[in-house]
Design a protein around this motif. Structure first.
Motif, mmCIF file in Angstrom:
data_model
loop_
_atom_site.group_PDB
_atom_site.id
_atom_site.type_symbol
_atom_site.label_atom_id
_atom_site.label_comp_id
_atom_site.label_asym_id
_atom_site.label_seq_id
_atom_site.Cartn_x
_atom_site.Cartn_y
_atom_site.Cartn_z
ATOM 1 N N LYS A 98 4.170 8.035 3.696
ATOM 2 C CA LYS A 98 4.816 8.246 5.113
ATOM 3 C C LYS A 98 3.727 7.685 6.081
ATOM 4 O O LYS A 98 4.129 6.951 7.116
ATOM 5 C CB LYS A 98 5.226 9.436 5.199
ATOM 6 C CG LYS A 98 6.225 9.876 4.371
ATOM 7 C CD LYS A 98 6.496 11.528 4.558
ATOM 8 C CE LYS A 98 7.697 12.095 3.511
ATOM 9 N NZ LYS A 98 8.045 13.156 3.773
ATOM 10 N N VAL A 99 2.531 8.057 6.050
ATOM 11 C CA VAL A 99 1.549 7.829 7.349
ATOM 12 C C VAL A 99 1.394 6.042 7.296
ATOM 13 O O VAL A 99 1.337 5.563 8.189
ATOM 14 C CB VAL A 99 0.243 8.387 6.849
ATOM 15 C CG1 VAL A 99 -0.849 7.740 7.860
ATOM 16 C CG2 VAL A 99 0.392 10.076 7.274
ATOM 17 N N THR A 132 0.720 -1.215 0.059
ATOM 18 C CA THR A 132 0.044 -0.101 -0.047
ATOM 19 C C THR A 132 0.897 1.143 0.119
ATOM 20 O O THR A 132 0.701 2.330 -0.686
ATOM 21 C CB THR A 132 -0.907 -0.102 1.164
ATOM 22 O OG1 THR A 132 -1.778 -1.255 1.461
ATOM 23 C CG2 THR A 132 -2.080 1.106 0.985
ATOM 24 N N ARG A 133 2.033 1.097 0.725
ATOM 25 C CA ARG A 133 2.815 2.236 0.720
ATOM 26 C C ARG A 133 3.310 2.572 -0.587
ATOM 27 O O ARG A 133 3.516 3.764 -0.933
ATOM 28 C CB ARG A 133 4.073 2.077 1.905
ATOM 29 C CG ARG A 133 4.716 3.345 1.913
ATOM 30 C CD ARG A 133 6.323 2.686 2.336
ATOM 31 N NE ARG A 133 6.674 1.861 1.499
ATOM 32 C CZ ARG A 133 7.320 0.641 1.930
ATOM 33 N NH1 ARG A 133 7.445 0.352 3.590
ATOM 34 N NH2 ARG A 133 8.016 -0.100 1.255
ATOM 35 N N SER A 164 2.293 9.178 -6.168
ATOM 36 C CA SER A 164 2.920 10.756 -6.083
ATOM 37 C C SER A 164 4.001 10.732 -7.117
ATOM 38 O O SER A 164 3.795 11.953 -7.591
ATOM 39 C CB SER A 164 3.332 10.521 -4.796
ATOM 40 O OG SER A 164 4.285 11.790 -4.510
ATOM 41 N N GLU A 165 4.677 9.976 -7.225
ATOM 42 C CA GLU A 165 5.837 10.240 -8.483
ATOM 43 C C GLU A 165 5.452 10.464 -9.798
ATOM 44 O O GLU A 165 5.637 11.089 -10.612
ATOM 45 C CB GLU A 165 6.872 9.052 -8.350
ATOM 46 C CG GLU A 165 7.790 9.095 -7.085
ATOM 47 C CD GLU A 165 8.635 7.633 -7.015
ATOM 48 O OE1 GLU A 165 8.291 7.024 -7.586
ATOM 49 O OE2 GLU A 165 8.990 7.656 -5.874
ATOM 50 N N CYS A 166 4.210 9.391 -10.222
ATOM 51 C CA CYS A 166 3.874 9.734 -11.356
ATOM 52 C C CYS A 166 2.965 10.857 -11.549
ATOM 53 O O CYS A 166 2.942 11.797 -12.659
ATOM 54 C CB CYS A 166 2.843 8.431 -11.618
ATOM 55 S SG CYS A 166 1.982 8.396 -13.212
ATOM 56 N N LEU A 167 1.975 11.373 -10.564
ATOM 57 C CA LEU A 167 1.405 12.621 -10.565
ATOM 58 C C LEU A 167 2.393 13.857 -10.625
ATOM 59 O O LEU A 167 2.159 14.747 -11.291
ATOM 60 C CB LEU A 167 0.660 12.814 -9.369
ATOM 61 C CG LEU A 167 -0.571 11.835 -9.104
ATOM 62 C CD1 LEU A 167 -1.244 11.682 -7.813
ATOM 63 C CD2 LEU A 167 -1.605 12.069 -10.086
ATOM 64 N N SER A 168 3.376 13.762 -9.946
ATOM 65 C CA SER A 168 4.427 14.726 -9.951
ATOM 66 C C SER A 168 4.984 14.816 -11.339
ATOM 67 O O SER A 168 5.267 16.221 -11.830
ATOM 68 C CB SER A 168 5.498 14.563 -9.022
ATOM 69 O OG SER A 168 6.581 15.663 -8.840
#
Length: 152
Positions: free
Chosen positions: A52-53, A13-14, A21-25
């Protein structure tokens, strides 16, 4: 990735949140619409925070629950994510990006709901419920923020 334990489920899941996140960025850098760029940047930061959570659950989770075998009742359809960014978010509209990210979160929540109902030990059930609660809370927070951006 073959998921055998709850620890591996959390890792998976992490990794999904981090990859998203990397793809969106990456896609934010090349999107032609400023409004969609801002959305992608916000979503990328949000997904990095979620990664991180989720990682903290592994550090704080009950050892008995973390080592519990999950594959006996992990009978679900794989999540449909852009693991390779095959249809990059840079080509999607603001609304398409929103729908895609919410669908991603819905799939994770559905998986957790299924697993909560099948967990054999209370420690595993508590861990899964905490993960589900976190995902639901973050999805609501995300919906509020995206709704505000849509109003702009």
């Amino acid at each position: 990735m073959e998921i055998k334990t709850f620890r591996e489920l959390i890792d998976w899941t992490r990794d999904l949140h981090q990859h998203l996140s990397e793809c969106l960025s990456h896609c934010a850098e090349t999107h032609k619409q400023e409004r969609a760029q801002m959305l992608l940047e916000y979503l990328a930061a949000h997904e990095a925070e979620l990664a991180k959570v989720v990682a903290e659950f592994e550090h704080q989770g009950d050892g008995k629950a973390m080592d519990t075998r999950v594959y006996d009742y992990l009978n679900h359809q794989p999540l449909e994510t852009h693991r390779s960014c095959s249809r990059p978010y840079a080509e999607m509209s603001f609304d398409e990006i929103s729908r895609e990210v919410f669908s991603f979160h819905d799939q994770i929540m559905d998986l957790y709901k299924t697993l909560v109902s099948k967990a054999d030990i209370p420690e595993a059930q508590d861990l899964l419920q905490a993960l589900l609660d976190m995902e639901q809370h973050e999805a609501m927070r995300l919906a509020r923020q995206v709704g505000r951006m849509d109003d702009v």
